[in-house]
Write an enzyme that holds these catalytic residues in place. Structure first.
Site, short mmCIF file in Angstrom:
data_model
loop_
_atom_site.label_atom_id
_atom_site.label_comp_id
_atom_site.label_asym_id
_atom_site.label_seq_id
_atom_site.Cartn_x
_atom_site.Cartn_y
_atom_site.Cartn_z
N ASP A 13 0.83 -1.21 0.00
CA ASP A 13 0.00 0.00 0.00
C ASP A 13 0.86 1.26 0.00
O ASP A 13 0.66 2.17 0.81
CB ASP A 13 -0.94 0.02 1.21
N GLU A 193 -11.17 -0.77 -3.85
CA GLU A 193 -10.45 -0.18 -2.71
C GLU A 193 -9.22 0.56 -3.21
O GLU A 193 -8.93 0.62 -4.41
CB GLU A 193 -10.07 -1.26 -1.71
#
Length: 314
Positions: A13, A193
Site C-alpha cells: 500500500d 479499494e
C-alpha cells in the site's frame, strides 16, 4: 524495456508524496501492521536506503489497536496528516474485519520530527468496515475518497467521495462512485479499494484496486472532466477492463494499491504500487509480508489518457 526491480521490499500500500520542501516522503503498511512509519529523501531512489521513523505506534487495546493498514501522508491546510485504517481486534465479523478510519496531525515543517496529535475517527455517517482513505483538493474544495462496505450491496467495499469541512471531518454525505461489478473486480473477493487521484489533461482520474490480494489483484480507472461536479456519480466514467494486472511472463503478481507522485523533472507522473514476485502463498495472502513497492513512469496516449503498461516493466 528493462524489467523492474522493487524499490522497497515488504512495503504494501505504498504512498509517496513530493513536497514543496524538495523531499519525497514515503509511508506504507508495515508487515506487523502495528505502526505508522515515515521516511524521506531528496530523490525517489533515495527512499530505498532512507532511515525510517516510527511516528505513531498503535495502543495495546481499544478501537484502533490492531491491523494498522494503508497509511497515507498528506499536507492539508498548513499541516501534515496521516490517514489510516485500524481495527479493535483481528476478529472477523460477517466475513469482514472491523476497520474504521483515523487521522493524526503534525503542524511542524518536517513530519518525521515533532509531535503527532491523534485527531480521532473520520466519521462517514456509515458504521461499517472502511479503509484506504486519500484526500485531494480541486477548485478550492478538499475531498475525501475511500472504500467502505454497504450492507445492501454484495462485496467487501465500494468507492465513496465526500467534501471535507476540515482535514479530519467530512462536510457532506458520502457519494458512491464505484462498486465491484466486472469479472476482474470479483475474483476471490468483491472489492473496490485503494483509490488514488491524478489530475492531468483536463481530467480527474481515480485509480483503484479490485479482487483478492493474491495474483488476482488488479487496478482499474475512473475519470471525470475537471469542470464536472465531482459529487455527481453520473459525471464519472469507469473503464470496463483493468489498467494494470499480473504479469505472468516476468513474475510480478497482483499489482495494486497505488499512489502517484512526480518525477525529478516535476512533470513526469510516477506510478507507485505494490506487487508480489511469487504465487505460492501459504495461508491467507493478507498475512504474507512479501508485497513490495514498485515505481515506474506513467505514459500517455494521444487522447490524454494514462497508459499504465506492464506491472513488470518501466
Amino acid at each position: 524495456m528493462p524489467t523492474l526491480t522493487p524499490l522497497i521490499a515488504q512495503r504494501a500500500d505504498p504512498h509517496i508524496h513530493r513536497h514543496t520542501d524538495g523531499y519525497y516522503y514515503f509511508t506504507a503498511s508495515v508487515p506487523a501492521f502495528d505502526r505508522v512509519e515515515l521516511r524521506r529523501a531528496t530523490s525517489i531512489e533515495g527512499l530505498a536506503q532512507a532511515p525510517t521513523v516510527d511516528v505513531w505506534i498503535k495502543p495495546d487495546s481499544g478501537p484502533y489497536s490492531e491491523l494498522i493498514w494503508a497509511p497515507e501522508l498528506h499536507f492539508n491546510e498548513g499541516a501534515w496528516y496521516v490517514y489510516f485504517a485500524a481495527a479493535p481486534s483481528r476478529e472477523i465479523k460477517d466475513k469482514l474485519f472491523q476497520h474504521r478510519m483515523y487521522a493524526i496531525r503534525n503542524s511542524g515543517p518536517n513530519p518525521l520530527e515533532g509531535e503527532w496529535e491523534f485527531m480521532g475517527q473520520i466519521d462517514t455517517g456509515i458504521d461499517s468496515f472502511c479503509l484506504d482513505a486519500t484526500t485531494f483538493s480541486h477548485k478550492g474544495v478538499l475531498y475525501y475518497l475511500w472504500a467502505q462496505k454497504d450492507v445492501a450491496i454484495e462485496g467487501n467495499s465500494n468507492l465513496y467521495i465526500a467534501p471535507m469541512a476540515s482535514p479530519w471531518q467530512l462536510g457532506g454525505p458520502p457519494v458512491m462512485l464505484s462498486k465491484p461489478e466486472f469479472d476482474w473486480e470479483i475474483r476471490g473477493f468483491w472489492v473496490n479499494e485503494g483509490p488514488s487521484v491524478l489530475k492531468r489533461n483536463g481530467k480527474i482520474f481515480i485509480s483503484y484496486s479490485a479482487s483478492a490480494t493474491d495474483e488476482n489483484y488488479a487496478m482499474g480507472l475512473l475519470w471525470a472532466d475537471e469542470n464536472a461536479d465531482l459529487l455527481d456519480p453520473g459525471a464519472w466514467t469507469k473503464l470496463a477492463a483493468p489498467v494494470l494486472r499480473t504479469c505472468y511472463e516476468h513474475r510480478v503478481y497482483g499489482p495494486g494499491h497505488n499512489s502517484f507522485t512526480s518525477g525529478a523533472d516535476g512533470d513526469t507522473v510516477m506510478l507507485v504500487y505494490h506487487a508480489r514476485t511469487y504465487t505460492e502463498i501459504i495461508g491467507d495472502p493478507l498475512w504474507n509480508p512479501d508485497r513490495h513497492t514498485y515505481v515506474k513512469a506513467l505514459r500517455w496516449d494521444e487522447a490524454g489518457m494514462p497508459v499504465f503498461g506492464s506491472a513488470s516493466q518501466a
